[in-house]
Design an enzyme around this catalytic site. Sequence first.
Site, PDB file in Angstrom:
ATOM      1  CE  LYS A 120      -0.406  -0.015   5.634  1.00 60.04           C
ATOM      2  NZ  LYS A 120      -1.340  -1.458   5.923  1.00 60.04           N
ATOM      3  NE  ARG A 140      -5.356  -0.413  12.104  1.00 58.35           N
ATOM      4  CZ  ARG A 140      -4.572  -1.124  11.201  1.00 58.35           C
ATOM      5  NH1 ARG A 140      -3.692   0.120  10.896  1.00 58.35           N
ATOM      6  NH2 ARG A 140      -4.474  -1.678  10.583  1.00 58.35           N
TER       7      ARG A 140
HETATM    8  C1  LIG Z   1      -0.360  -1.612   6.465  1.00 63.03           C
HETATM    9  C2  LIG Z   1      -0.354  -2.909   6.978  1.00 63.03           C
HETATM   10  C3  LIG Z   1       0.653  -3.554   7.907  1.00 63.03           C
HETATM   11  C4  LIG Z   1       1.973  -3.158   7.505  1.00 63.03           C
HETATM   12  O1  LIG Z   1       2.619  -2.762   8.063  1.00 63.03           O
HETATM   13  P1  LIG Z   1       4.205  -2.338   8.358  1.00 63.03           P
HETATM   14  O2  LIG Z   1       4.769  -1.818   9.599  1.00 63.03           O
HETATM   15  O3  LIG Z   1       4.266  -1.345   7.392  1.00 63.03           O
HETATM   16  O4  LIG Z   1       4.930  -3.432   8.475  1.00 63.03           O
HETATM   17  C5  LIG Z   1       0.871  -4.641   8.452  1.00 63.03           C
HETATM   18  N1  LIG Z   1      -1.277  -5.172   8.478  1.00 63.03           N
HETATM   19  C6  LIG Z   1      -2.645  -4.183   8.500  1.00 63.03           C
HETATM   20  C7  LIG Z   1      -3.191  -4.866   8.835  1.00 63.03           C
HETATM   21  C8  LIG Z   1      -1.791  -3.240   7.326  1.00 63.03           C
HETATM   22  O5  LIG Z   1      -2.891  -2.626   7.478  1.00 63.03           O
END
Ligand SMILES: *Cc1c(COP(=O)(O)O)cnc(C)c1O
Length: 351
Positions: free
Chosen positions: A36, A128
């Site tokens: 993303k 979250r």
């Molecule tokens: C963006 C996201 C990640 C990635 O996290 P990083 O800290 O960038 O490795 C993992 N899990 C979810 C649900 C996310 O939205």
Amino acid sequence: MIFPRINISVEKYRKNVKNIKAMLAKESIGMMAVTKVFCAEKPLVDVLNEESIEYLADSRLENLKKIETEASKVLLRLPSLSSVMETVKYTDISLNSEFETIEKLSKAAKSLNKVHKIILVIDVGDLREGVYYKENIKNLVKKIDNLHNIELFGLGTNVTCFGGVLPTQETMQKLEQIVIEVETQIRRKLELVSGGNSSQFAFLSTVPESINNLRIGEALVLGRETSYGKILDGLHDDVFTLEAEIIELKKKPSYPEGEIGMNAFGKIPEFKDRGTRIRAIISLGKQDVDYKDVTPQDQNISILGSSSDHIILDVTDSEKPYKVGDILTFKLSYGSILSLMTSPYVEKNYV
Ligand SMILES: *Cc1c(COP(=O)(O)O)cnc(C)c1O
């Protein structure tokens, strides 16, 4: 050449991917590569394909829809009720916490003659998304198991996101406990136990046994773990850099002249009078990036502020005699990479 531009080193990204994959493999953990932050752009997705990453994950359906891959596509953000059909169409797996949504996913999957896989998210305290770990999960699992077009593919959790909760052994045990209970209940091993994100690199040695996958975004692009922000051995922190062009360079007073009211964003600004300074303006603004998330490579430059389309810098103390048309280089953070990659006004320069 067009400026501003974000330079993206495909080879440095590849090196980070290779090293992290190997680092996790040593602990028998697989990787979901999260796309993303770079809007799932093709040159970097191609690297993930070439390095045989098993799962590509993104929080946006628009990104997953355009990704070309043999890997499984995973929707990270919980699907909305209004997007269950697209979710089933464009992804193989989604993260879920609401039974109502899972039920609708099953209906959508049935109409497309598919079985959609889900990872049930357990909230172990970061607060979250996810089913709170003290809730009655047994009941929910039973209801999910009764849906014909849904496969409970795994369990997962998210930490160090909203609440900043670290993935310590104690916190991860909460997930481990639920994995054991669910596997006993459904009388089979879960395919995937997704134990978190880039923050796990600080705690790899204490990860519970059942966790066999991590979702990794930031560590791949910034080469660091996200519990404490330490650079990981042998990784690049400069896969992405920013270059912007000076469009004005002038000596001016540092304190505005005249009666002071609101600035362009409805706030009353405050200034310190530091006498006459050399100020530079670059053609980049709030619409593209938060100036607090970029760091000039020339450490003698400070950023004064920004408006929609301008960032104003103080270059007085620099050893370099800057002039109009010169290019300034900046180091980037997760937040600035995210917004710069999303801005259509910033050139994406793959090198
Ligand atoms: C963006 C996201 C990640 C990635 O996290 P990083 O800290 O960038 O490795 C993992 N899990 C979810 C649900 C996310 O939205």
